[in-house]
Design a protein around this motif. Structure first.
Motif, short mmCIF file in Angstrom:
data_model
loop_
_atom_site.label_atom_id
_atom_site.label_comp_id
_atom_site.label_asym_id
_atom_site.label_seq_id
_atom_site.Cartn_x
_atom_site.Cartn_y
_atom_site.Cartn_z
N ALA A 435 8.00 -10.10 7.89
CA ALA A 435 8.44 -11.46 7.55
C ALA A 435 9.82 -11.77 8.13
O ALA A 435 10.07 -12.89 8.60
CB ALA A 435 8.45 -11.63 6.04
N ARG A 436 10.70 -10.79 8.09
CA ARG A 436 12.08 -11.03 8.50
C ARG A 436 12.30 -10.82 10.00
O ARG A 436 13.26 -11.34 10.57
CB ARG A 436 13.01 -10.09 7.73
CG ARG A 436 13.04 -10.34 6.23
CD ARG A 436 13.86 -9.26 5.54
NE ARG A 436 13.89 -9.44 4.08
CZ ARG A 436 14.42 -8.57 3.23
NH1 ARG A 436 15.00 -7.47 3.70
NH2 ARG A 436 14.40 -8.79 1.93
N ALA A 470 -1.46 -11.32 11.09
CA ALA A 470 -1.12 -12.74 11.19
C ALA A 470 -1.39 -13.47 9.87
O ALA A 470 -0.60 -14.32 9.44
CB ALA A 470 -1.90 -13.39 12.33
N ARG A 471 -2.50 -13.12 9.24
CA ARG A 471 -2.84 -13.79 7.97
C ARG A 471 -1.87 -13.42 6.88
O ARG A 471 -1.40 -14.28 6.12
CB ARG A 471 -4.27 -13.43 7.57
CG ARG A 471 -4.71 -14.03 6.23
CD ARG A 471 -6.20 -13.88 6.00
NE ARG A 471 -6.62 -12.50 5.89
CZ ARG A 471 -6.54 -11.79 4.76
NH1 ARG A 471 -6.00 -12.33 3.67
NH2 ARG A 471 -6.96 -10.55 4.73
N LEU A 472 -1.53 -12.15 6.77
CA LEU A 472 -0.67 -11.71 5.66
C LEU A 472 0.77 -12.13 5.84
O LEU A 472 1.49 -12.32 4.86
CB LEU A 472 -0.76 -10.19 5.49
CG LEU A 472 -2.12 -9.64 5.03
CD1 LEU A 472 -2.02 -8.16 4.72
CD2 LEU A 472 -2.64 -10.40 3.82
N THR A 473 1.24 -12.28 7.07
CA THR A 473 2.62 -12.70 7.26
C THR A 473 2.84 -14.16 6.86
O THR A 473 3.97 -14.57 6.60
CB THR A 473 3.06 -12.52 8.72
OG1 THR A 473 2.09 -13.13 9.59
CG2 THR A 473 3.18 -11.04 9.07
N LEU A 487 -3.21 -3.35 5.30
CA LEU A 487 -2.56 -3.64 6.57
C LEU A 487 -1.87 -2.42 7.14
O LEU A 487 -2.01 -2.11 8.33
CB LEU A 487 -1.56 -4.78 6.39
CG LEU A 487 -0.68 -5.09 7.62
CD1 LEU A 487 -1.55 -5.52 8.80
CD2 LEU A 487 0.37 -6.15 7.29
N VAL A 488 -1.12 -1.70 6.31
CA VAL A 488 -0.37 -0.55 6.82
C VAL A 488 -1.32 0.53 7.32
O VAL A 488 -1.07 1.17 8.35
CB VAL A 488 0.59 -0.02 5.75
CG1 VAL A 488 1.35 1.19 6.27
CG2 VAL A 488 1.56 -1.10 5.33
#
Length: 541
Positions: A435-436, A470-473, A487-488
């Motif tokens: 995210a960052r 892309a979806r989770l971000t 995801l990980v």
């Protein structure tokens, strides 16, 4: 008596070369610009494989450290006594630069050479690796304060080992004390307080729930200052030779990691030196955490190597039903699958080590290693305990007996997954990084994309993983957190598979991709696709 004649038992696995017999490690050293270190690494390989060092490893494990709070006259000393074998092992590891060689002589491949040394020592005796790792990882935190760096770095970079606490030593090992009973991973909840003493130091008062390697010469400690959570260097001995207040309340009775002491400690008006800026304690400690997380990957890979080596040794020397175990198809599949996991972990670990070299300082390099280290720490370390158990089962009853090393290894592997952020902590860290720092995902995708076109199943996995990321971000935080582990795991398998497709023989890469990414895979070891070249896989181990 005839009934006591020993037959069909493997000979002791001693006096072996732990570098020459580990082709994935040897290839990685050459691949990642560390060939200049081969002569010393070969010496380390023969040393750690020697009967003497293996006997010391067993003795250190059988004789755990003992807390001595007072001397015979009732004076408080707060010391931990280790078996002499432990001191011999850590002394050899330090002499070979397993702690800070990459900092002492930075050049391309330096972190790979240091990682390889660290892994070979940790393969045989894992407990001593804790203070060795923390000393290595503390260097960038020390560098935040030039005066402290000038005073401590020459000692930290020294290859001498002196277990006696004192102010006049020419060498030093460092530990850390961050977590508290009410906070755990939430270090911002720490209640230890730091008060400015007006003489350039602070006075710390509080209780730390876990302090690793309490006989280290100094510790990185988090405490609340008026400006906020700050990081301090707390020495065991003060410059005038007196002891700093550092009360060891008890040693933890741990599942594994028995040769290494972990303690609860109490600080009361304890002298601490501010590291970095006040109120920026997390920033000061973050580089140390990043590098100890890498060492968790290295340590787990080292344990996987020990497990594979011991299981294969047993299977190559023991017969049943008219053939050696290694030639029994069911056993061959298990051993080859364990070897695949070990090779994937080793290849990943050395790639990450190279990414931490001083010349890998571009923004994309830094972003890649930040994300990839967390991803690998999550996945490789979680694979460790199950891997050790399956290898132990290959030895049958012998594997369950303490005189063989795999019972120790089975207890050892979980600490790598728990230390420096257990699964949920790492998974949420990955989400925050994505995210960052969008650059991190782009750098990661560029890295794994180097294997694009190398295998159909990998290409499909990379596509699915990119869509999931892309979806989770862009998802709401609670939704992203619920799928963080998925995801990980996907990112980790993408990284491992891409490395093996690019760098390992086709027999290794094809079997790994098919069994980890394809429909023929299984949750347990030993289920490999039909036609897998198990002989080629095992020849590398």
């Amino acid at each position: 008596m005839a009934t006591h004649e020993v037959t069909n038992q493997p000979p002791p696995r001693v006096d072996v070369d732990e570098l020459a017999t580990n082709l994935p490690l040897l290839e990685g050293v050459r691949r990642h610009d560390a060939s200049w270190a081969l002569e010393e690494l070969q010496e380390v390989g023969r040393l750690v494989g020697s009967a003497d060092l293996q006997a010391d490893a067993a003795a250190a494990h059988r004789n755990p450290p003992v807390l001595r709070t007072h001397d015979r006259w009732g004076r408080r000393v707060d010391e931990v006594d280790y078996h002499p074998a432990y001191h011999r092992i850590i002394g050899e590891a330090v002499a070979r630069g397993a702690h800070t060689a990459a900092w002492a002589d930075p050049r391309p491949g330096a972190s790979v050479a240091r990682a390889s040394t660290f892994m070979m020592f940790a393969q045989v005796e894992p407990g001593h690796a804790c203070p060795v790792s923390m000393t290595h990882a503390a260097v960038p935190s020390l560098q935040l304060s030039p005066d402290l760096a000038q005073a401590w770095l020459p000692r930290v970079l020294s290859r001498d080992y002196d277990p006696v606490l004192g102010a006049g030593k020419g060498s030093a090992l460092l530990g850390m004390a961050m977590t508290e009973k009410q906070g755990g991973s939430d270090v911002r909840a720490n209640t230890t307080r730091a008060v400015d003493a007006g003489d350039g130091t602070h006075r710390l008062t509080g209780h730390k729930w876990f302090c690793s390697a309490p006989m280290s010469d100094a510790f990185l400690v988090l405490a609340q200052a008026p400006e906020g959570l700050s990081c301090f260097l707390v020495p065991r001995a003060l410059q005038d030779g007196t002891r700093n207040t550092f009360r060891i309340q008890r040693l933890k009775d741990k599942l594994g990691n028995r040769s290494n002491a972990s303690a609860e400690i109490e600080l009361e008006d304890t002298v601490g030196h501010l590291l970095g800026e006040p109120g920026r304690g997390v920033r000061a400690i973050i580089e140390m955490v990043a590098r100890t997380r890498l060492d968790c990957v290295l340590g787990t890979a080292a344990g996987m190597r020990q497990s594979v080596a011991e299981a294969l040794w047993h299977a190559r020397h023991r017969s049943a039903f008219g053939a050696t175990l290694v030639d029994q198809p069911a056993m061959t599949g298990v051993l080859a699958d364990l070897a695949l996991e070990s090779e994937a972990a080793t290849t990943t670990a050395l790639m990450l080590a190279r990414a931490h070299d001083a010349d890998q300082d571009h923004e994309d390099d830094v972003a890649l290693r930040r994300l990839a280290t967390a991803v690998a720490k999550y996945w490789v370390c979680k694979r460790g305990p199950g891997h050790a158990y399956e290898a132990m089962e290959c030895l049958g009853g012998n594997g369950y007996v303490e005189e063989f090393p795999l019972a120790m290894r089975y207890r050892e592997q979980p600490v790598m997954a728990i230390w420096e952020g257990s699964g949920n902590v790492i998974a949420l860290d990955v989400l925050r990084t994505l995210a960052r720092e969008p650059r991190a995902l782009k750098a990661f995708e560029a890295e794994v994309g180097r294997a694009q076109g190398g295998h159909r199943l990998l290409d499909e996995h990379l596509r699915r993983t990119g869509e999931l990321a892309a979806r989770l971000t862009s998802a709401p935080p609670h939704e992203a957190a619920a799928e963080a582990r998925r995801l990980v795991e996907a990112l980790a398998l993408a990284l491992q598979a891409s490395l093996l497709v690019r760098l390992s023989p086709a027999a290794v890469a094809d079997a790994f991709v098919a069994s980890r990414l394809g429909p023929a895979g299984s949750h347990l070891y030993g289920v490999l696709p039909r036609g897998t070249d198990t002989a080629a896989i095992l020849a590398r181990h």
